[in-house]
Design a protein around this motif. Structure first.
Motif, short mmCIF file in Angstrom:
data_model
loop_
_atom_site.label_atom_id
_atom_site.label_comp_id
_atom_site.label_asym_id
_atom_site.label_seq_id
_atom_site.Cartn_x
_atom_site.Cartn_y
_atom_site.Cartn_z
N ALA A 88 -1.96 -1.00 -4.97
CA ALA A 88 -2.62 -1.49 -3.74
C ALA A 88 -3.27 -0.51 -2.92
O ALA A 88 -2.95 0.52 -2.66
CB ALA A 88 -1.64 -2.39 -2.76
N MET A 89 -4.55 -1.02 -2.22
CA MET A 89 -5.22 0.09 -1.51
C MET A 89 -6.16 -0.61 -0.75
O MET A 89 -6.66 -1.81 -0.77
CB MET A 89 -6.01 1.05 -2.38
CG MET A 89 -7.24 0.40 -3.07
SD MET A 89 -7.99 1.09 -4.59
CE MET A 89 -6.66 0.34 -5.84
N TRP A 90 -6.43 -0.13 0.63
CA TRP A 90 -7.65 -0.56 1.54
C TRP A 90 -8.85 -0.15 0.96
O TRP A 90 -9.16 0.81 0.60
CB TRP A 90 -7.15 0.16 2.82
CG TRP A 90 -6.03 -0.66 3.61
CD1 TRP A 90 -4.89 -0.07 3.57
CD2 TRP A 90 -5.97 -1.92 4.22
NE1 TRP A 90 -4.06 -1.06 4.34
CE2 TRP A 90 -4.55 -2.07 4.78
CE3 TRP A 90 -6.87 -3.07 4.31
CZ2 TRP A 90 -4.35 -3.08 5.39
CZ3 TRP A 90 -6.49 -4.30 5.24
CH2 TRP A 90 -4.97 -4.26 5.44
N GLN A 91 -9.91 -0.99 1.04
CA GLN A 91 -11.41 -0.66 0.82
C GLN A 91 -12.38 -1.27 1.85
O GLN A 91 -11.81 -2.21 2.16
CB GLN A 91 -11.78 -0.91 -0.55
CG GLN A 91 -11.34 -2.19 -1.18
CD GLN A 91 -11.72 -2.28 -2.55
OE1 GLN A 91 -12.75 -2.81 -2.96
NE2 GLN A 91 -11.02 -1.69 -3.41
N VAL B 217 0.73 -1.44 0.01
CA VAL B 217 0.04 0.03 -0.04
C VAL B 217 0.83 1.36 0.14
O VAL B 217 0.43 2.15 -0.49
CB VAL B 217 -0.98 0.03 1.10
CG1 VAL B 217 -1.66 1.35 1.47
CG2 VAL B 217 -1.95 -1.20 0.96
N LYS B 218 1.87 1.17 0.77
CA LYS B 218 2.64 2.42 0.74
C LYS B 218 3.56 2.89 -0.26
O LYS B 218 4.13 3.67 -0.53
CB LYS B 218 3.72 2.46 2.03
CG LYS B 218 4.83 1.12 1.97
CD LYS B 218 5.76 1.23 3.12
CE LYS B 218 6.66 -0.05 3.18
NZ LYS B 218 6.10 -1.34 3.32
N LYS B 219 3.41 1.53 -1.48
CA LYS B 219 4.14 1.98 -2.79
C LYS B 219 3.22 2.67 -3.53
O LYS B 219 2.33 2.17 -3.93
CB LYS B 219 4.66 0.54 -3.24
CG LYS B 219 5.69 -0.04 -2.31
CD LYS B 219 6.51 -1.03 -3.21
CE LYS B 219 7.57 -1.73 -1.98
NZ LYS B 219 8.70 -1.17 -1.86
N GLU B 220 3.67 3.98 -4.18
CA GLU B 220 2.57 4.46 -4.97
C GLU B 220 2.36 4.00 -6.20
O GLU B 220 1.35 4.22 -6.80
CB GLU B 220 3.18 5.97 -5.02
CG GLU B 220 4.30 6.17 -5.77
CD GLU B 220 4.59 7.66 -5.86
OE1 GLU B 220 5.55 8.31 -5.08
OE2 GLU B 220 4.25 8.72 -6.79
N LEU C 16 -13.88 -1.87 -6.32
CA LEU C 16 -13.28 -0.43 -6.39
C LEU C 16 -11.83 -0.67 -7.00
O LEU C 16 -11.01 -1.13 -6.36
CB LEU C 16 -13.40 0.43 -5.31
CG LEU C 16 -14.71 0.46 -4.25
CD1 LEU C 16 -14.22 1.32 -3.10
CD2 LEU C 16 -15.46 0.99 -5.10
N ASN C 17 -11.55 -0.12 -7.88
CA ASN C 17 -10.26 0.13 -8.34
C ASN C 17 -9.84 1.52 -8.14
O ASN C 17 -10.83 2.37 -7.65
CB ASN C 17 -9.93 -0.32 -9.85
CG ASN C 17 -9.52 -1.80 -9.97
OD1 ASN C 17 -10.33 -2.52 -9.21
ND2 ASN C 17 -9.02 -2.08 -10.90
N SER C 18 -8.64 1.97 -8.55
CA SER C 18 -8.52 3.39 -8.32
C SER C 18 -9.22 4.31 -8.97
O SER C 18 -10.02 5.23 -8.60
CB SER C 18 -7.09 3.78 -8.29
OG SER C 18 -6.55 3.31 -9.63
N ASN C 19 -8.99 4.13 -10.47
CA ASN C 19 -9.86 5.05 -11.19
C ASN C 19 -11.27 4.56 -11.57
O ASN C 19 -11.92 5.41 -12.66
CB ASN C 19 -8.96 5.50 -12.34
CG ASN C 19 -7.95 6.44 -11.94
OD1 ASN C 19 -8.07 7.44 -11.13
ND2 ASN C 19 -6.66 5.86 -12.22
#
Lengths: 325, 325
Positions: free
Chosen positions: B84-87, B77-80, B218-221
């Motif tokens: 990866a992301m929390w949801q 998650v910390k790698k931009e 959910l994805n980012s975009n």
């Protein structure tokens, strides 16, 4: 037929007008404002439902106002053009805190474990996770304005220096002038709490975060990253060093924010008052003619949390049922 | 020095290669694949961590694989640029269900009240809210590929008809051929579970939703709206009527989806197997020379939930510590 003027076209003004129109479909209602969305304090707000930076001596009434607003935003989620949405996230603190009075209103309110708190860094001692509502102010104001106009409401641009200017034309005045109340009605209990924020594109951020100092709130197409709460500060210029610090501190807490693209910088002056003013007053002109004034201002950092409950309260204060205005 | 070939460049293949490279920094590792991202089944996956449509007879090992993957995504998650992301969101059902074995792994797992369930319509009897991880497969594969190449990994395009073609050049074969295993190693336990999805722009949707039939992830975009699970179906053409039905049913459940703009339609064939195959085999060529094969395929609808744990298991099965390959 009643002839009502609403001063101010922010979320408090447009909502008061809309609420009155629903209760008084035959009244003539005019919004009179100097500036309109998207050039208002409302347009800078993140639009997130959580009581914040507001003061009011009647907790039961404040709770009702909060609840009415929550339920109204909830009803807007199904409208695709009103800007309402559910969002989940974290509200944390470096102090031990009680469960807030609104905990039962939001969904899935739970205390965070110390392990979860430690995950943010920052030395937090308490915190909650919950699901609340957000309402994008600019989108909502546009929606509410369309509604208002479609049912015969009128909008007029102009600057009001004194309520007495309006008493010849209108029998009822709704004062939603926000910080403007300081000059309009000489209310020196009104003062700004300056907030500087950034809007960023950070599409991996799917939760809000708030620690009292720093926060990250979700709109549909951007994330609002804040912020400051500079009491009594009127300077609306963006401070670059503050912006850099806001981003840096938020990224430390929310890794999904890393690499976010900055869209824009904003400064808003929260219309704070020592106590939210939602009350009726009767003013007399030189000839002794009476005009009813309902004051609805001083929402501080809780405009989105209070706007609809206050708009309903405006109607209630006019005592419409009894007087058949 | 070991000379390893990984067949397949989907999330299972690239992750197996990366995991091996970390344990065997001096090995020569080649990914050999016919097709590459973004033209893979992985690229159609929504990239959401929750065990789904997968079967395996060793629950302890499966749990470890799930957990290893969860922890790995969490570290990303910390790698931009890793996707990866929390949801947070809702997993509901029309049947009474037990608390799943992975409940303690995700964050804030809680049962939904009947009132919350009723809020979706659809007659749900049980459901959970929790916070899990998502990993955008296309973004992650690009990230992992950069990592792999930067540390000396090699990638080659080609179609493999039989593992024996590779035994002259490589001493170890990692078989991440997904559905391709049906032909490559004649495994008729492998079959597709067809999934049709839409990608839509629905920026008010901040929670995932899954009811077994319909889902919204959910994805980012964008938001991935699904879906179907057509067992044994190989047809990758988009069915327009199915797409219309998928949107309609999801909108009924998730009001924020109303007015969503459709970006694209996709059909993916989930590489199902009666049981996930993660095991070692030794094959002999005509001259009796031995080649080690590790099979890593049959992930069904859980590729993102299992990929890293399986990649670690590949290393474990090679017994690297003992053999000093």
């Amino acid at each position: 037929m009643s002839n009502i003027v609403v001063i101010g076209a922010g979320i408090a003004g447009i909502s008061s007008a809309l609420s009155l129109q629903r209760s008084l479909p035959h009244a003539k209602i005019t919004i009179l404002a100097e500036k309109f969305s998207p050039h208002l304090t409302s347009d800078i707000a993140a639009g997130y439902w959580m009581p914040y930076l507001v003061s009011f001596p009647q907790p039961d009434l404040l709770n009702r106002i909060c609840r009415d607003t929550f339920e109204y935003i909830s009803s807007l989620v199904k409208k695709e053009d009103a800007g309402a949405m559910w969002q989940s996230g974290y509200d944390v603190s470096r102090e031990e805190r009680e469960v807030p009075h609104w905990a039962s209103l939001v969904k899935g309110f739970r205390r965070l474990s110390q392990e979860e708190l430690d995950g943010f860094g920052g030395g937090y001692k308490s915190g909650h996770f919950f699901t609340t509502l957000a309402l994008e102010p600019t989108t909502y104001i546009a929606y509410a304005t369309r509604e208002f106009l479609s049912k015969g409401g009128m909008i007029r641009q102009g600057r009001v220096k004194s309520l007495h200017e309006l008493t010849a034309e209108f029998d009822t005045i709704i004062n939603c002038s926000g910080l403007g109340a300081r000059d309009l009605v000489g209310d020196d209990q009104v003062s700004p709490i300056r907030g500087q924020v950034l809007r960023v594109r950070a599409p991996r951020v799917k939760h809000f975060f708030c620690d009292g100092d720093y926060y990250c709130l979700l709109n549909s197409n951007f994330v609002v990253v804040g912020g400051t709460h500079d009491e009594g500060e009127w300077d609306t210029r963006v401070n670059e060093e503050t912006a850099r610090k806001i981003m840096e501190e938020n990224v430390k807490r929310i890794p999904e924010l890393k690499g976010a693209e900055i869209i824009s910088h904003h400064v808003g002056l929260r219309p704070f008052r020592t106590s939210l003013r939602i009350e009726k007053e009767t003013i007399r002109n030189a000839e002794g003619r009476e005009t009813t004034v309902i004051h609805n201002y001083g929402h501080g950092g809780s405009g989105i949390t209070l706007f609809w409950g206050c708009a309903r309260r405006v109607v209630e204060l006019l005592d419409i049922e009894r007087s058949h205005l």
